[in-house]
Design an enzyme around this catalytic site. Structure first.
Site, PDB file in Angstrom:
ATOM      1  N   GLY A 248       0.892  -1.082   0.107  1.00 20.72           N
ATOM      2  CA  GLY A 248       0.101  -0.034   0.000  1.00 20.72           C
ATOM      3  C   GLY A 248       0.850   1.231   0.106  1.00 20.72           C
ATOM      4  O   GLY A 248       0.290   2.289   0.042  1.00 20.72           O
TER       5      GLY A 248
ATOM      6  N   GLU B  36       4.561  -6.159   2.232  1.00 24.26           N
ATOM      7  CA  GLU B  36       4.458  -6.864   1.021  1.00 24.26           C
ATOM      8  C   GLU B  36       4.112  -5.867  -0.083  1.00 24.26           C
ATOM      9  O   GLU B  36       3.202  -6.050  -0.776  1.00 24.26           O
ATOM     10  CB  GLU B  36       3.337  -7.969   0.824  1.00 24.26           C
ATOM     11  CG  GLU B  36       2.073  -7.522   1.572  1.00 24.26           C
ATOM     12  CD  GLU B  36       0.926  -8.810   1.286  1.00 24.26           C
ATOM     13  OE1 GLU B  36       1.413 -10.030   1.160  1.00 24.26           O
ATOM     14  OE2 GLU B  36       0.007  -8.235   1.387  1.00 24.26           O
TER      15      GLU B  36
ATOM     16  N   ARG C 213       3.859  -1.492  -5.600  1.00 22.10           N
ATOM     17  CA  ARG C 213       4.059  -0.417  -6.413  1.00 22.10           C
ATOM     18  C   ARG C 213       5.201   0.506  -5.893  1.00 22.10           C
ATOM     19  O   ARG C 213       6.069   0.901  -6.794  1.00 22.10           O
ATOM     20  CB  ARG C 213       2.748   0.552  -5.948  1.00 22.10           C
ATOM     21  CG  ARG C 213       2.522   1.909  -6.741  1.00 22.10           C
ATOM     22  CD  ARG C 213       1.661   2.703  -6.328  1.00 22.10           C
ATOM     23  NE  ARG C 213       0.412   2.095  -6.041  1.00 22.10           N
ATOM     24  CZ  ARG C 213      -0.542   1.836  -6.886  1.00 22.10           C
ATOM     25  NH1 ARG C 213      -0.544   2.490  -8.138  1.00 22.10           N
ATOM     26  NH2 ARG C 213      -1.848   1.015  -6.856  1.00 22.10           N
TER      27      ARG C 213
ATOM     28  N   TYR D 159      -8.656   4.136 -13.659  1.00 25.37           N
ATOM     29  CA  TYR D 159      -8.636   4.645 -12.172  1.00 25.37           C
ATOM     30  C   TYR D 159      -8.501   6.345 -12.632  1.00 25.37           C
ATOM     31  O   TYR D 159      -8.303   6.912 -11.563  1.00 25.37           O
ATOM     32  CB  TYR D 159      -7.317   4.511 -11.551  1.00 25.37           C
ATOM     33  CG  TYR D 159      -7.028   2.944 -11.169  1.00 25.37           C
ATOM     34  CD1 TYR D 159      -7.935   2.122 -10.757  1.00 25.37           C
ATOM     35  CD2 TYR D 159      -5.758   2.406 -11.788  1.00 25.37           C
ATOM     36  CE1 TYR D 159      -7.833   0.684 -10.416  1.00 25.37           C
ATOM     37  CE2 TYR D 159      -5.580   1.208 -11.379  1.00 25.37           C
ATOM     38  CZ  TYR D 159      -6.525   0.245 -10.620  1.00 25.37           C
ATOM     39  OH  TYR D 159      -6.194  -1.092 -10.589  1.00 25.37           O
TER      40      TYR D 159
ATOM     41  N   CYS E 257      -9.422   1.122 -30.385  1.00 26.37           N
ATOM     42  CA  CYS E 257     -10.955   1.707 -30.716  1.00 26.37           C
ATOM     43  C   CYS E 257     -11.811   1.924 -29.378  1.00 26.37           C
ATOM     44  O   CYS E 257     -13.073   1.274 -29.218  1.00 26.37           O
ATOM     45  CB  CYS E 257     -11.652   0.821 -31.721  1.00 26.37           C
ATOM     46  SG  CYS E 257     -10.295   0.278 -33.143  1.00 26.37           S
ATOM     47  N   GLU E 258     -11.532   2.729 -28.790  1.00 30.20           N
ATOM     48  CA  GLU E 258     -12.340   3.298 -27.493  1.00 30.20           C
ATOM     49  C   GLU E 258     -12.200   4.876 -27.201  1.00 30.20           C
ATOM     50  O   GLU E 258     -10.883   5.078 -27.209  1.00 30.20           O
ATOM     51  CB  GLU E 258     -12.051   2.589 -26.075  1.00 30.20           C
ATOM     52  CG  GLU E 258     -12.008   0.934 -26.337  1.00 30.20           C
ATOM     53  CD  GLU E 258     -13.067   0.485 -25.426  1.00 30.20           C
ATOM     54  OE1 GLU E 258     -13.563   1.371 -24.567  1.00 30.20           O
ATOM     55  OE2 GLU E 258     -13.269  -0.589 -25.517  1.00 30.20           O
TER      56      GLU E 258
ATOM     57  N   TYR F  57       1.637  -2.120 -12.161  1.00 33.77           N
ATOM     58  CA  TYR F  57       0.355  -2.082 -12.457  1.00 33.77           C
ATOM     59  C   TYR F  57       0.401  -1.487 -13.743  1.00 33.77           C
ATOM     60  O   TYR F  57      -0.626  -0.955 -14.123  1.00 33.77           O
ATOM     61  CB  TYR F  57      -0.859  -1.611 -11.705  1.00 33.77           C
ATOM     62  CG  TYR F  57      -0.581  -1.989 -10.221  1.00 33.77           C
ATOM     63  CD1 TYR F  57      -0.929  -3.377  -9.705  1.00 33.77           C
ATOM     64  CD2 TYR F  57       0.142  -1.288  -9.330  1.00 33.77           C
ATOM     65  CE1 TYR F  57      -0.801  -4.244  -8.742  1.00 33.77           C
ATOM     66  CE2 TYR F  57       0.429  -1.831  -7.922  1.00 33.77           C
ATOM     67  CZ  TYR F  57      -0.191  -3.198  -7.555  1.00 33.77           C
ATOM     68  OH  TYR F  57      -0.100  -3.493  -6.552  1.00 33.77           O
TER      69      TYR F  57
HETATM   70  C1  LIG Z   1      -3.154  -8.423  -0.543  1.00 38.99           C
HETATM   71  C2  LIG Z   1      -2.424  -7.042  -1.271  1.00 38.99           C
HETATM   72  N1  LIG Z   1      -0.864  -6.894  -0.930  1.00 38.99           N
HETATM   73  C3  LIG Z   1      -0.273  -6.287  -1.354  1.00 38.99           C
HETATM   74  C4  LIG Z   1      -0.738  -5.564  -2.543  1.00 38.99           C
HETATM   75  C5  LIG Z   1       0.392  -4.614  -3.175  1.00 38.99           C
HETATM   76  O1  LIG Z   1      -0.150  -3.228  -2.901  1.00 38.99           O
HETATM   77  P1  LIG Z   1       0.914  -2.053  -3.306  1.00 38.99           P
HETATM   78  O2  LIG Z   1       1.348  -2.206  -4.805  1.00 38.99           O
HETATM   79  O3  LIG Z   1      -0.123  -0.655  -3.053  1.00 38.99           O
HETATM   80  O4  LIG Z   1       2.104  -2.030  -2.314  1.00 38.99           O
HETATM   81  C6  LIG Z   1      -1.952  -5.532  -3.139  1.00 38.99           C
HETATM   82  C7  LIG Z   1      -2.442  -4.741  -4.113  1.00 38.99           C
HETATM   83  O5  LIG Z   1      -3.556  -4.901  -4.517  1.00 38.99           O
HETATM   84  C8  LIG Z   1      -2.682  -6.369  -2.373  1.00 38.99           C
HETATM   85  O6  LIG Z   1      -4.024  -6.703  -2.644  1.00 38.99           O
END
Ligand SMILES: Cc1ncc(COP(=O)(O)O)c(C=O)c1O
Length: 406
Positions: A220, A258, A261, A301, A327-328, A356
């Protein structure tokens, strides 16, 4: 990101050597983001959420750096293993999957994370002595867009905290041990406050569970896509949550994170070529050789990605809609954006495209996928995925067709 974190001339060279569309990833930037997290949170264990970018070159780098993997599907886990990750360092954390898939993950010796109470009940019956992790939803959510907020009562993810007692009773009854708890509040928060709150809340829950070995705080950590966005200060998150993190450490419980991004987003750019400039009464469109099939974040998004005109960067700025060849009407990289005058043939760099981006790319409109190039710390630019060809895409769809034989 207001400035381009790559050498402009080098990117132009890569565009002319490898063609476009091409993703370019900087090894030095990925390694430095790993250091940033390890420096901010002392003694923690770092996993990489490979959904952000599952290129084997990145996964091998993570393995070499001692970073484990957060995988959400069998194919992700299999790719992680093939890239040198130890099964015990693969955190298997899928959503709404079958008992069979969870059993498969357990037999492969992954650390299995359960996000549904029913799946725990059926797993526990058949696996006495097993050790599991439980994904909780403790009602804290945050993210760059509502689609990626994963905590709270409107979210399908995790087991609501008020079911914890039931989870512990069920597992105890069948001799299954809950050795980890997990939470992921959402993706892309640049505000430290919800991240701190998330850590404090789950650390408090951890105190109520005997025999816990780790708490996985999820990912996150956001990055600043927009020039005037304040970047997330990881040290502020660490100091804000210091008491909770220290309490866990003092009771011998490991802290895991974990992120996806944060580790790779800023390390990637998408190089595209402008094929046409079109003027309407309202807009000037710069039409490129890529599109939402390669980078869907703007359409999905309404996400901002900086756009840099590599071929004409000192020209006066004008306002463009930078669009693709799909084509959008929703196929755009930027709307109404000031960019140095874009001309037919100009190469553009779409910034912060390491996460992503390619991992969400598709063959929509049956357009081929971009090439991928790694910019190594030695300075070498190395092709790590060839651009697919129209013939390959066409053959693939034709070969999958079994309608004539069934
Ligand atoms: C369960 C879980 N962990 C980790 C992540 C990684 O999130 P971020 O890329 O924001 O660090 C996600 C992203 O959707 C997730 O769903």
């Amino acid at each position: 990101m207001s400035t381009i974190p790559f050498d402009r001339a080098r990117l132009l060279e890569i565009a002319s050597t490898f063609g476009t569309p091409t993703y370019v990833y900087s090894e030095a930037l990925i390694r430095s983001r790993i250091r940033d997290i390890l420096d901010a949170f002392e003694g923690m264990r770092l996993l990489y959420a490979m959904k952000a970018n599952s290129h084997p070159w990145i996964l091998k780098m993570m393995a070499a750096e001692g970073v484990g993997i957060d995988a959400v599907s069998p194919a992700e886990a299999l790719v992680a293993l093939a890239c040198g990750h130890d099964p015990g360092h693969v955190f298997y954390s899928p959503n709404n999957v079958s008992d069979e898939e969870l059993d498969w993950a357990w037999r492969n010796n992954f650390v299995v994370n359960f996000g549904e109470l029913q799946r725990i009940e059926s797993f526990a019956k058949g696996h006495p002595g097993a050790e599991i992790c439980v994904r909780l939803n403790l009602n804290i959510g945050a993210g760059h867009h509502e689609h990626v907020v994963t905590g709270g009562t409107k979210s399908m993810f995790g087991i609501p905290g008020n079911y914890l007692e039931q989870v512990l009773n069920t597992t105890r009854q069948h001799g299954v041990r809950v050795v980890g708890i997990h939470q992921h509040i959402g993706s892309g928060s640049t505000d430290p406050q919800p991240l701190v709150e998330g850590i404090e809340t789950i650390a408090e829950v951890a105190r109520q569970i005997d025999g816990l070995r780790f708490v996985n705080m999820g990912g996150g950590f956001g990055v600043s896509y927009e020039p005037d966005q304040t970047p997330l200060d990881l040290k502020q998150v660490a100091s804000g949550a210091d008491a909770a993190l220290s309490a866990l450490a003092n009771s011998g419980v490991e802290v895991w994170f974990e992120p996806g991004r944060f580790l790779v987003a800023e390390a990637g750019v998408l190089l595209v070529r402008t094929n046409s400039i079109k003027q309407t009464a309202d807009r000037t469109f710069a039409g490129t050789d890529s599109g939402m099939n390669h980078l869907i974040r703007p359409s999905l998004y309404d996400a901002f990605h900086g756009i840099y005109n590599l071929s004409n960067d000192s020209a006066d700025e004008s306002v463009f809609d930078v669009v693709g060849n799909i084509c959008e009407t929703g196929d755009f990289f930027a709307r109404h954006r000031r960019v140095s005058e874009i001309r037919e043939g100009d190469y553009l760099a779409i910034l912060d495209a390491g996460a992503y981006a390619m991992s969400m790319a598709t063959h929509y409109n049956l357009r081929p996928l971009p090439a991928e190039v790694a910019l190594l710390s030695t300075g070498e630019a190395r092709l790590i995925s060839a651009r697919s060809t129209a013939e390959e895409v066409a053959n693939d769809i034709l070969q999958r067709d079994v309608s004539a034989t069934n």
